[in-house]
Design a protein around this motif. Sequence first.
Motif, PDB file in Angstrom:
ATOM      1  N   THR A   1       9.378   4.205  -1.249  1.00 36.82           N
ATOM      2  CA  THR A   1      10.176   4.996  -1.664  1.00 36.82           C
ATOM      3  C   THR A   1      11.652   4.936  -0.834  1.00 36.82           C
TER       4      THR A   1
ATOM      5  N   PRO B   1       0.834  -0.962  -0.349  1.00 37.59           N
ATOM      6  CA  PRO B   1      -0.236   0.047   0.187  1.00 37.59           C
ATOM      7  C   PRO B   1       1.082   1.240  -0.119  1.00 37.59           C
TER       8      PRO B   1
ATOM      9  N   GLY C   1       6.590   2.624   3.070  1.00 35.70           N
ATOM     10  CA  GLY C   1       8.076   2.814   3.069  1.00 35.70           C
ATOM     11  C   GLY C   1       8.772   2.134   1.707  1.00 35.70           C
TER      12      GLY C   1
ATOM     13  N   GLY D   1       2.782   5.038   1.458  1.00 31.28           N
ATOM     14  CA  GLY D   1       2.945   5.375   2.575  1.00 31.28           C
ATOM     15  C   GLY D   1       3.721   4.367   3.582  1.00 31.28           C
TER      16      GLY D   1
HETATM   17  N1  LIG Z   1      12.198  12.197   5.296  1.00 33.95           N
HETATM   18  C1  LIG Z   1      11.057  11.531   6.270  1.00 33.95           C
HETATM   19  N2  LIG Z   1      10.745  11.986   7.251  1.00 33.95           N
HETATM   20  C2  LIG Z   1      10.157  11.860   7.905  1.00 33.95           C
HETATM   21  N3  LIG Z   1       9.674  10.608   7.447  1.00 33.95           N
HETATM   22  C3  LIG Z   1       9.201  10.488   6.350  1.00 33.95           C
HETATM   23  C4  LIG Z   1       9.975  10.827   4.937  1.00 33.95           C
HETATM   24  N4  LIG Z   1      10.002  10.620   3.839  1.00 33.95           N
HETATM   25  C5  LIG Z   1       8.684  10.509   4.015  1.00 33.95           C
HETATM   26  N5  LIG Z   1       8.163  10.189   5.500  1.00 33.95           N
HETATM   27  C6  LIG Z   1       7.447   9.222   5.645  1.00 33.95           C
HETATM   28  O1  LIG Z   1       7.380   7.642   5.110  1.00 33.95           O
HETATM   29  C7  LIG Z   1       5.998   7.342   5.199  1.00 33.95           C
HETATM   30  C8  LIG Z   1       6.328   6.418   3.877  1.00 33.95           C
HETATM   31  O2  LIG Z   1       6.712   7.512   3.093  1.00 33.95           O
HETATM   32  P1  LIG Z   1       7.399   6.600   1.942  1.00 33.95           P
HETATM   33  O3  LIG Z   1       8.225   5.567   1.463  1.00 33.95           O
HETATM   34  O4  LIG Z   1       7.364   7.703   0.560  1.00 33.95           O
HETATM   35  O5  LIG Z   1       5.943   5.684   0.899  1.00 33.95           O
HETATM   36  P2  LIG Z   1       5.411   4.743  -0.059  1.00 33.95           P
HETATM   37  O6  LIG Z   1       6.567   4.761  -1.276  1.00 33.95           O
HETATM   38  O7  LIG Z   1       5.591   2.823   0.382  1.00 33.95           O
HETATM   39  O8  LIG Z   1       4.140   4.962  -0.205  1.00 33.95           O
HETATM   40  C9  LIG Z   1       5.000   8.327   4.558  1.00 33.95           C
HETATM   41  O9  LIG Z   1       4.238   8.155   6.094  1.00 33.95           O
HETATM   42  C10 LIG Z   1       6.105   9.313   4.639  1.00 33.95           C
HETATM   43  O10 LIG Z   1       5.007  10.580   4.613  1.00 33.95           O
END
Ligand SMILES: Nc1ncnc2c1ncn2[C@@H]1O[C@H](COP(=O)(O)OP(=O)(O)O)[C@@H](O)[C@H]1O
Length: 203
Positions: free
Chosen positions: A9, A3, A7, A5
């Motif tokens: 990315t 899903p 992690g 959010g």
């Molecule tokens: N640099 C950061 N610092 C703190 N939280 C982050 C950062 N980057 C992403 N997040 C949070 O970490 C969670 C996972 O993000 P992300 O890796 O983008 O998810 P996905 O790619 O699976 O949708 C999200 O809740 C996002 O808001």
Amino acid sequence: MAPNGIGKTTFARLLVNELEPDSGVVIPHGEVRISYKPQYVRDLAVKHSDKTVREYLAMAVGNDFMSKIIWPDLANGLSLTPPLMDRELSSLSGGELQRVVVAGSLLKDAEVYLLDEPMAYLDIEQRVRVASVIRRIIEERDVVALVIEHDITMIDYLSTSVMVFLGEPGRHGIAEPPTDLRTGMNEFLKNQDVTFRREPPGG
Ligand SMILES: Nc1ncnc2c1ncn2[C@@H]1O[C@H](COP(=O)(O)OP(=O)(O)O)[C@@H](O)[C@H]1O
Ligand SMILES: [Mg+2]
């Protein structure tokens, strides 16, 4: 496979040393050559807004990018037509920009192609074309692609193994080790099912 959010990315950015892990070592810097396509391509268009597609690819890959052996296949599969090549990045639609940035990543020499949602903003026909281009290039070059993707049919078409991410979006996520496609699909679907039953309709 996961899903939003959870992690994925964040995991990709750890692999390319854009983020520091809180503990441990992910990949010692420079040990594996990774060509990375970030999820959010719009940032690149903002950064290079005055460049044409041709200038952007020359900058990202080298002036001789059109003489690369994969160029004809890539240009055709990603619909990088002559008129598109002379447009400025700032004028491209989300899908056009995506195809340009994916092309830039695939044109680079690397051992691993780490593509974060390379089919976002594309229509179904383009998604299939991008998936088949990725697959052909990977097979021809005998390299690896690690593709973050939501569309289960694309995952099925592209992958030989999958990583499932489990957890609670925005709270915590666990990257499961890679498994074969069938095992990973079943794991993913089982967890979707659990989530689905637990949540009341509309909740
Ligand atoms: N640099 C950061 N610092 C703190 N939280 C982050 C950062 N980057 C992403 N997040 C949070 O970490 C969670 C996972 O993000 P992300 O890796 O983008 O998810 P996905 O790619 O699976 O949708 C999200 O809740 C996002 O808001
Ligand atoms: Mg993401």
